[in-house]
Design a protein around this motif. Structure first.
Motif, PDB file in Angstrom:
ATOM      1  N   ARG A 162       0.611  40.499 -29.562  1.00  0.00           N
ATOM      2  CA  ARG A 162       0.979  40.633 -30.977  1.00  0.00           C
ATOM      3  C   ARG A 162       0.969  39.306 -31.719  1.00  0.00           C
ATOM      4  N   TRP A 163       1.422  38.239 -31.066  1.00  0.00           N
ATOM      5  CA  TRP A 163       1.559  36.983 -31.816  1.00  0.00           C
ATOM      6  C   TRP A 163       0.515  35.938 -31.452  1.00  0.00           C
ATOM      7  N   PHE A 164      -0.152  36.089 -30.323  1.00  0.00           N
ATOM      8  CA  PHE A 164      -1.086  35.048 -29.910  1.00  0.00           C
ATOM      9  C   PHE A 164      -2.237  34.914 -30.905  1.00  0.00           C
ATOM     10  N   ARG A 165      -2.613  33.666 -31.171  1.00  0.00           N
ATOM     11  CA  ARG A 165      -3.750  33.384 -32.054  1.00  0.00           C
ATOM     12  C   ARG A 165      -4.706  32.449 -31.346  1.00  0.00           C
ATOM     13  N   GLU A 166      -5.958  32.790 -31.357  1.00  0.00           N
ATOM     14  CA  GLU A 166      -6.955  31.963 -30.671  1.00  0.00           C
ATOM     15  C   GLU A 166      -7.003  30.537 -31.234  1.00  0.00           C
ATOM     16  N   ASP A 167      -6.683  30.423 -32.530  1.00  0.00           N
ATOM     17  CA  ASP A 167      -6.737  29.093 -33.157  1.00  0.00           C
ATOM     18  C   ASP A 167      -5.344  28.462 -33.245  1.00  0.00           C
ATOM     19  N   GLY A 168      -4.400  28.980 -32.454  1.00  0.00           N
ATOM     20  CA  GLY A 168      -3.035  28.471 -32.486  1.00  0.00           C
ATOM     21  C   GLY A 168      -2.848  27.250 -31.616  1.00  0.00           C
ATOM     22  N   SER A 169      -1.570  26.895 -31.383  1.00  0.00           N
ATOM     23  CA  SER A 169      -1.305  25.643 -30.687  1.00  0.00           C
ATOM     24  C   SER A 169      -1.252  25.785 -29.162  1.00  0.00           C
ATOM     25  N   PHE A 170      -1.371  27.007 -28.653  1.00  0.00           N
ATOM     26  CA  PHE A 170      -1.333  27.202 -27.194  1.00  0.00           C
ATOM     27  C   PHE A 170      -2.643  27.811 -26.694  1.00  0.00           C
ATOM     28  N   THR A 171      -3.047  27.415 -25.493  1.00  0.00           N
ATOM     29  CA  THR A 171      -4.133  28.129 -24.838  1.00  0.00           C
ATOM     30  C   THR A 171      -3.521  29.313 -24.089  1.00  0.00           C
ATOM     31  N   PRO A 172      -4.333  30.300 -23.746  1.00  0.00           N
ATOM     32  CA  PRO A 172      -3.807  31.414 -22.928  1.00  0.00           C
ATOM     33  C   PRO A 172      -3.123  30.914 -21.658  1.00  0.00           C
ATOM     34  N   ASP A 173      -3.686  29.890 -21.029  1.00  0.00           N
ATOM     35  CA  ASP A 173      -3.074  29.366 -19.813  1.00  0.00           C
ATOM     36  C   ASP A 173      -1.721  28.709 -20.064  1.00  0.00           C
ATOM     37  N   ASP A 174      -1.596  28.014 -21.197  1.00  0.00           N
ATOM     38  CA  ASP A 174      -0.293  27.429 -21.562  1.00  0.00           C
ATOM     39  C   ASP A 174       0.777  28.509 -21.580  1.00  0.00           C
ATOM     40  N   VAL A 175       0.466  29.577 -22.291  1.00  0.00           N
ATOM     41  CA  VAL A 175       1.422  30.668 -22.451  1.00  0.00           C
ATOM     42  C   VAL A 175       1.737  31.300 -21.100  1.00  0.00           C
ATOM     43  N   ALA A 176       0.702  31.575 -20.333  1.00  0.00           N
ATOM     44  CA  ALA A 176       0.885  32.246 -19.047  1.00  0.00           C
ATOM     45  C   ALA A 176       1.751  31.419 -18.099  1.00  0.00           C
ATOM     46  N   GLU A 177       1.488  30.118 -18.056  1.00  0.00           N
ATOM     47  CA  GLU A 177       2.264  29.240 -17.170  1.00  0.00           C
ATOM     48  C   GLU A 177       3.725  29.181 -17.593  1.00  0.00           C
ATOM     49  N   GLU A 178       3.938  29.030 -18.889  1.00  0.00           N
ATOM     50  CA  GLU A 178       5.313  28.914 -19.374  1.00  0.00           C
ATOM     51  C   GLU A 178       6.065  30.232 -19.201  1.00  0.00           C
ATOM     52  N   TYR A 179       5.400  31.333 -19.429  1.00  0.00           N
ATOM     53  CA  TYR A 179       6.054  32.632 -19.246  1.00  0.00           C
ATOM     54  C   TYR A 179       6.405  32.875 -17.776  1.00  0.00           C
ATOM     55  N   ALA A 180       5.563  32.412 -16.891  1.00  0.00           N
ATOM     56  CA  ALA A 180       5.876  32.541 -15.460  1.00  0.00           C
ATOM     57  C   ALA A 180       7.152  31.762 -15.128  1.00  0.00           C
ATOM     58  N   ARG A 181       7.279  30.562 -15.694  1.00  0.00           N
ATOM     59  CA  ARG A 181       8.508  29.771 -15.482  1.00  0.00           C
ATOM     60  C   ARG A 181       9.716  30.484 -16.084  1.00  0.00           C
ATOM     61  N   GLN A 182       9.537  31.046 -17.292  1.00  0.00           N
ATOM     62  CA  GLN A 182      10.639  31.746 -17.942  1.00  0.00           C
ATOM     63  C   GLN A 182      11.092  32.956 -17.117  1.00  0.00           C
ATOM     64  N   ALA A 183      10.126  33.630 -16.507  1.00  0.00           N
ATOM     65  CA  ALA A 183      10.467  34.791 -15.672  1.00  0.00           C
ATOM     66  C   ALA A 183      11.360  34.378 -14.503  1.00  0.00           C
ATOM     67  N   LEU A 184      11.007  33.258 -13.872  1.00  0.00           N
ATOM     68  CA  LEU A 184      11.813  32.785 -12.745  1.00  0.00           C
ATOM     69  C   LEU A 184      13.224  32.405 -13.194  1.00  0.00           C
ATOM     70  N   LYS A 185      13.316  31.811 -14.384  1.00  0.00           N
ATOM     71  CA  LYS A 185      14.635  31.492 -14.931  1.00  0.00           C
ATOM     72  C   LYS A 185      15.461  32.752 -15.151  1.00  0.00           C
ATOM     73  N   LEU A 186      14.812  33.758 -15.720  1.00  0.00           N
ATOM     74  CA  LEU A 186      15.521  34.993 -16.070  1.00  0.00           C
ATOM     75  C   LEU A 186      16.146  35.676 -14.857  1.00  0.00           C
ATOM     76  N   VAL A 187      15.482  35.603 -13.721  1.00  0.00           N
ATOM     77  CA  VAL A 187      16.023  36.267 -12.538  1.00  0.00           C
ATOM     78  C   VAL A 187      16.853  35.309 -11.676  1.00  0.00           C
ATOM     79  N   GLY A 188      17.088  34.105 -12.193  1.00  0.00           N
ATOM     80  CA  GLY A 188      17.899  33.144 -11.440  1.00  0.00           C
ATOM     81  C   GLY A 188      17.292  32.785 -10.103  1.00  0.00           C
ATOM     82  N   SER A 189      15.972  32.518 -10.119  1.00  0.00           N
ATOM     83  CA  SER A 189      15.278  32.189  -8.875  1.00  0.00           C
ATOM     84  C   SER A 189      15.762  30.854  -8.330  1.00  0.00           C
ATOM     85  N   LYS A 190      16.113  30.832  -7.033  1.00  0.00           N
ATOM     86  CA  LYS A 190      16.520  29.577  -6.390  1.00  0.00           C
ATOM     87  C   LYS A 190      15.298  28.701  -6.150  1.00  0.00           C
ATOM     88  N   PRO A 191      15.381  27.407  -6.439  1.00  0.00           N
ATOM     89  CA  PRO A 191      14.185  26.564  -6.296  1.00  0.00           C
ATOM     90  C   PRO A 191      13.943  26.111  -4.843  1.00  0.00           C
TER      91      PRO A 191
END
Lengths: 204, 204
Positions: free
Chosen positions: A175-204
């Motif tokens: 819905r919000w991603f823009r090809e000409d925006g400030s993030f690449t698809p990989d930027d978003v994917a990597e950061e969302y993966a980190r956010q997912a681990l935070k959300l479930v309280g993943s032990k490092p």
DNA sequence: CCTACCGATCGGTAGG
DNA sequence: CCTACCGATCGGTAGG
């Protein structure tokens, strides 16, 4: 709020229209205006032909929708199964499942928007089949979180709510991603993966 | 996948239809089948009257959509401003803004689905006005995260991505929430507020 | 609140 | 790939 710029493959002028061209034009328009907001006349106009000529390359309007939805859901399932096959730990699986799911929604925005908003307009039995494929992804995604909670790798209040939150935040990328925006698809994917681990309280 | 059970206020038989009844029926059907998937004949049928009779209680089909969208966006803005007025710290504001936003989407599912999916079908200038109201919420929500990052209350890689993730996970509540499910709206709202704080690395 | 009706547009077909 | 055409349905109006 709604996608305005879509990667629409420009037909080479002079070449005759193919089934793939029709599907591509339908993706652009169904994503932009919705299934019922798009007429076959719009689709034909984008391809610079007349409405009846479309029928040389498709079965029906609802057949176009079915093909778009089913193919997209099959792609998502295939990517998800690739993750399970190559990663063993709950943290690795959750990070990878989130990464490929977010990446899919950043790189296949039209298809993702159609699956989200237009699947309900499919006639049966296609509707039931599509719903079952989505439920299957939902169940298997949540199972990763349940596994991590059971093993102690994750510390999460509600695996069910965490699963909803993570999957839906990936879906929303379309819905919000823009090809000409400030993030690449990989930027978003990597950061969302980190956010997912935070959300479930993943032990490092 | 799509909402199937909607809280549709049953008209008392014998009483005559009001503008509020028409708006309510339109909310149910626009949410369920989409704006272009709903005909005024459907709306009239739900109210057990004939199509032309609707015009005693509304201006036009697009007027119904405009009223639903604008009123909902005004409600959301009002709730958001209530949060800023009563909470001072970034962590408090983010938790409260997330809580009321998630709560809104659990308790006003029909309206939220219409705002998400059907706003694009509004004619100008209503469309521009609606888009501006959504952008305003987006900006002000993100500003809370930027404030927290600047003050050191939050530790977040990308305030912009975190803002997208949190807002969109709230919006998505309208898609999966079920009144007869295992969570109350408050359960979801409270847990999402906690998840938001986790996502931005809020210091306790 | 209704019946009767409007022009426009819809997805789709016939037949080349 | 086209023109010509189909019955059905759309949002909306006239006029009570």
């Amino acid at each position: 709020m709604q996608p305005t710029a879509h990667a629409h493959r420009r037909r080479t002028s002079g070449r005759s229209v193919t089934a793939a061209d029709v599907l591509d034009a339908a993706k652009t328009l169904f994503a932009l205006r919705g299934y019922h907001g798009t007429s076959l006349k719009h689709v034909a106009a984008l391809l610079e032909i007349r409405t009846p000529s479309l029928y040389n390359h498709m079965e029906s309007k609802s057949g176009l929708l079915r093909d778009i939805v089913m193919e997209t859901l099959a792609d998502v399932r295939h990517e998800f199964e690739g993750v399970l096959a190559t990663t063993a730990t709950p943290a690795g699986q959750l990070a990878e499942a989130t990464r490929v799911y977010a990446l899919h929604h950043a790189t296949h925005r039209r298809e993702a928007l159609i699956v989200s908003h237009e699947t309900r307009h499919l006639p049966e039995p296609d509707l039931g089949q599509a719903q079952e494929m989505r439920r299957d992804h939902e169940r298997r995604f949540r199972q990763i979180i349940l596994d991590g909670a059971a093993s102690g790798d994750f510390s999460v209040a509600s695996p069910k709510l965490a699963s909803f939150a993570i999957r839906e935040m990936c879906v929303s990328v379309a819905r919000w991603f823009r090809e000409d925006g400030s993030f690449t698809p990989d930027d978003v994917a990597e950061e969302y993966a980190r956010q997912a681990l935070k959300l479930v309280g993943s032990k490092p």
